[in-house]
Design a protein around this motif. Structure first.
Motif, PDB file in Angstrom:
ATOM      1  N   PHE A 291       0.614  -1.359  -0.074  1.00 36.01           N
ATOM      2  CA  PHE A 291      -0.017  -0.135   0.089  1.00 36.01           C
ATOM      3  C   PHE A 291       0.978   1.363   0.090  1.00 36.01           C
ATOM      4  O   PHE A 291       0.170   2.589   0.440  1.00 36.01           O
ATOM      5  CB  PHE A 291      -1.012  -0.071   0.960  1.00 36.01           C
ATOM      6  N   SER A 292       2.124   1.515  -0.452  1.00 39.24           N
ATOM      7  CA  SER A 292       2.945   2.452  -0.633  1.00 39.24           C
ATOM      8  C   SER A 292       2.297   2.691  -2.117  1.00 39.24           C
ATOM      9  O   SER A 292       1.616   1.968  -2.871  1.00 39.24           O
ATOM     10  CB  SER A 292       4.322   2.018  -0.960  1.00 39.24           C
ATOM     11  N   THR A 293       2.700   3.945  -2.647  1.00 38.66           N
ATOM     12  CA  THR A 293       2.070   4.332  -3.766  1.00 38.66           C
ATOM     13  C   THR A 293       3.065   4.764  -4.831  1.00 38.66           C
ATOM     14  O   THR A 293       4.117   5.177  -4.319  1.00 38.66           O
ATOM     15  CB  THR A 293       1.365   5.602  -3.479  1.00 38.66           C
ATOM     16  N   GLU A 294       2.833   4.968  -6.103  1.00 35.93           N
ATOM     17  CA  GLU A 294       3.784   5.406  -6.860  1.00 35.93           C
ATOM     18  C   GLU A 294       2.840   6.383  -8.127  1.00 35.93           C
ATOM     19  O   GLU A 294       1.683   6.722  -8.075  1.00 35.93           O
ATOM     20  CB  GLU A 294       3.832   4.069  -8.010  1.00 35.93           C
ATOM     21  N   ARG A 295       3.566   7.094  -8.687  1.00 36.01           N
ATOM     22  CA  ARG A 295       3.173   8.042 -10.038  1.00 36.01           C
ATOM     23  C   ARG A 295       2.324   9.316  -9.501  1.00 36.01           C
ATOM     24  O   ARG A 295       1.710   9.716 -10.225  1.00 36.01           O
ATOM     25  CB  ARG A 295       2.409   7.249 -10.858  1.00 36.01           C
ATOM     26  N   SER A 296       2.796   9.865  -8.163  1.00 39.48           N
ATOM     27  CA  SER A 296       2.070  11.105  -7.800  1.00 39.48           C
ATOM     28  C   SER A 296       3.110  12.433  -8.084  1.00 39.48           C
ATOM     29  O   SER A 296       4.087  12.360  -7.622  1.00 39.48           O
ATOM     30  CB  SER A 296       1.520  11.119  -6.363  1.00 39.48           C
ATOM     31  N   CYS A 297       2.647  13.418  -8.494  1.00 40.01           N
ATOM     32  CA  CYS A 297       3.173  14.550  -8.618  1.00 40.01           C
ATOM     33  C   CYS A 297       3.683  15.182  -7.454  1.00 40.01           C
ATOM     34  O   CYS A 297       2.885  15.200  -6.449  1.00 40.01           O
ATOM     35  CB  CYS A 297       2.487  15.485  -9.679  1.00 40.01           C
ATOM     36  N   PRO A 298       4.870  15.596  -7.012  1.00 40.71           N
ATOM     37  CA  PRO A 298       5.005  16.491  -5.824  1.00 40.71           C
ATOM     38  C   PRO A 298       4.143  17.777  -5.894  1.00 40.71           C
ATOM     39  O   PRO A 298       3.622  18.145  -6.637  1.00 40.71           O
ATOM     40  CB  PRO A 298       6.672  16.437  -5.738  1.00 40.71           C
ATOM     41  N   GLY A 299       4.532  18.362  -4.599  1.00 42.53           N
ATOM     42  CA  GLY A 299       3.943  19.988  -4.649  1.00 42.53           C
ATOM     43  C   GLY A 299       4.343  20.709  -6.037  1.00 42.53           C
ATOM     44  O   GLY A 299       5.413  20.637  -6.215  1.00 42.53           O
ATOM     45  N   CYS A 300       3.456  21.427  -6.307  1.00 48.54           N
ATOM     46  CA  CYS A 300       3.537  21.784  -7.892  1.00 48.54           C
ATOM     47  C   CYS A 300       2.565  23.263  -7.900  1.00 48.54           C
ATOM     48  O   CYS A 300       1.546  23.104  -8.146  1.00 48.54           O
ATOM     49  CB  CYS A 300       3.093  20.921  -8.829  1.00 48.54           C
ATOM     50  N   LEU A 301       3.390  24.349  -7.661  1.00 46.12           N
ATOM     51  CA  LEU A 301       2.712  25.515  -8.121  1.00 46.12           C
ATOM     52  C   LEU A 301       3.484  26.452  -8.997  1.00 46.12           C
ATOM     53  O   LEU A 301       4.314  27.010  -8.795  1.00 46.12           O
ATOM     54  CB  LEU A 301       2.625  26.422  -6.765  1.00 46.12           C
ATOM     55  N   CYS A 302       3.237  26.515 -10.344  1.00 46.08           N
ATOM     56  CA  CYS A 302       3.481  27.349 -11.185  1.00 46.08           C
ATOM     57  C   CYS A 302       5.265  27.041 -11.244  1.00 46.08           C
ATOM     58  O   CYS A 302       5.825  28.092 -11.010  1.00 46.08           O
ATOM     59  CB  CYS A 302       3.426  28.817 -11.176  1.00 46.08           C
ATOM     60  N   PRO A 303       5.523  25.868 -11.661  1.00 46.62           N
ATOM     61  CA  PRO A 303       7.019  25.224 -11.443  1.00 46.62           C
ATOM     62  C   PRO A 303       7.894  26.082 -12.454  1.00 46.62           C
ATOM     63  O   PRO A 303       7.301  26.671 -13.683  1.00 46.62           O
ATOM     64  CB  PRO A 303       7.094  24.094 -11.688  1.00 46.62           C
ATOM     65  N   GLY A 304       9.225  26.075 -12.263  1.00 49.21           N
ATOM     66  CA  GLY A 304      10.032  26.649 -13.289  1.00 49.21           C
ATOM     67  C   GLY A 304      10.661  28.040 -12.827  1.00 49.21           C
ATOM     68  O   GLY A 304      10.333  28.709 -11.911  1.00 49.21           O
TER      69      GLY A 304
END
Length: 351
Positions: A291-304
């Motif tokens: 029940f560990s998880t895969e493929r989730s995006c991390p915290g993301c607010l207008c990156p770059g």
């Protein structure tokens, strides 16, 4: 495997690896409450109440954009609405009143509280604000809260809508004055879809907000559906076929589809296969045997940075998924609960 069992085990894995708090933790507690309800499990419900009773005094709090997180946010308001925690009435009202005074941009959209003159707005706020005020309003019989819950999501949906494809951008002004992020981010669209789903699920039948809530919900549902991958997931950048398949946005989208099916707003022949394929895809690709998880995006607010800030390239190449990413748990749990509510009682596992 029973999806409600899977939802509970996902939460247990989450609390094993970290203290469950922050907004993504609160959403996991909200999903656990729904799990307890569907299981009709009084022991699990008591566990949920105990978890929420630790807020605010027995939790070490980070800085929050929305102070309602201090008391347990959405799940605390939901528990009050459902009659599980009547003692939370004063807390929920106090922080609902605080939310009603939050900083706003010139259109009335709640904005980043620490730099209000820049009018920094982002779709994630719809998730933070609408369910809390909706549940508080229904629990406390305060129409002002319900009106503002609907108003915030409608304003953000309209502001971030790309009329060319019906999907949502994430943010405005973070990449520069007047500039929108170029994305159609998976979890960002999920953050816009979840509050619409809660509105169509809980608004009173005669609410003046119901026609618009149902219209926007159906429109976003129709825009999202064609982009589901062959394996049942939505991508980090939804329309970009070379972007990776992403867990958290997929879970939120499936949650909304499940609500739409149960409410009769979405056609079963068209949307139920998408729900079923998505649940099977998440279990094959995103949920490990432990029940560990895969493929989730991390915290993301207008990156770059610089000219790349908020571009599709930055969303896809800088924000890479990893195991047990904290945003993954609640969306996966939501999707499992809605799978069960829609008659999916056994999910094939890869164990």
């Amino acid at each position: 495997m029973n999806p409600l069992y899977m939802s509970q085990k996902l939460y247990e894995h989450f609390e094993h690896i970290d203290e469950v708090k922050h907004y993504y933790g609160l959403l996991s507690i909200y999903a656990l409450l729904q799990t307890a309800e569907e299981k009709q499990d009084p022991v699990l419900l008591e566990k949920c109440k105990h978890i929420l009773s630790r807020f605010p005094d027995r939790i070490e709090h980070p800085r929050y954009n929305f102070p309602s997180y201090r008391i347990g946010g959405i799940p605390k308001a939901y528990a009050l609405m459902k009659g599980y925690m009547p003692e939370a009435s004063n807390q929920v009202r106090e922080y609902a009143e605080e939310m009603m005074t939050a900083a706003r941009d010139r259109k009335g959209i709640m904005s980043y509280p620490y730099d209000p003159e820049k009018e920094l707005i982002w779709i994630d706020v719809a998730m933070a604000v609408t369910p809390y005020l909706l549940f508080a309003g229904l629990a406390l019989d305060e129409r002002r809260y319900i009106d503002e819950a609907a108003n915030q999501t409608f304003l953000m949906y309209e502001e971030f809508l790309n009329p060319d494809n019906g999907l949502l951008h994430q943010s405005k002004n973070w990449a520069g004055p007047g500039k929108y992020s170029e994305d159609h981010w998976s979890r960002g669209n999920g953050w816009g879809y979840l509050p619409l789903a809660e509105l169509v699920q809980y608004l009173p039948p005669n609410s003046v907000h119901r026609p618009k809530a149902e219209k926007y919900f159906k429109n976003l549902s129709a825009a999202l559906l064609p982009y589901q991958s062959k394996r049942g997931l939505w991508r980090q950048e939804i329309p970009f076929e070379y972007s990776y398949e992403e867990t958290s946005g997929t879970g939120l989208i499936l949650y909304g589809i499940g609500i739409g099916l149960r409410s009769g707003l979405l056609d079963k022949e068209m949307y139920f296969p998408a729900l079923q394929r998505g649940i099977e895809g998440l279990n094959k690709i995103s949920i490990n045997p432990d029940f560990s998880t895969e493929r989730s995006c991390p915290g993301c607010l207008c990156p770059g940075e610089g000219e790349n800030k908020g571009t599709v390239q930055s969303y896809v190449t800088l924000m890479l998924p990893h195991r047990d990413e904290h945003h993954s748990f609640a969306p996966l749990m939501f999707s499992m609960v809605e799978a069960y509510r829609n008659g999916i009682y056994d999910v094939p596992r890869n164990d």
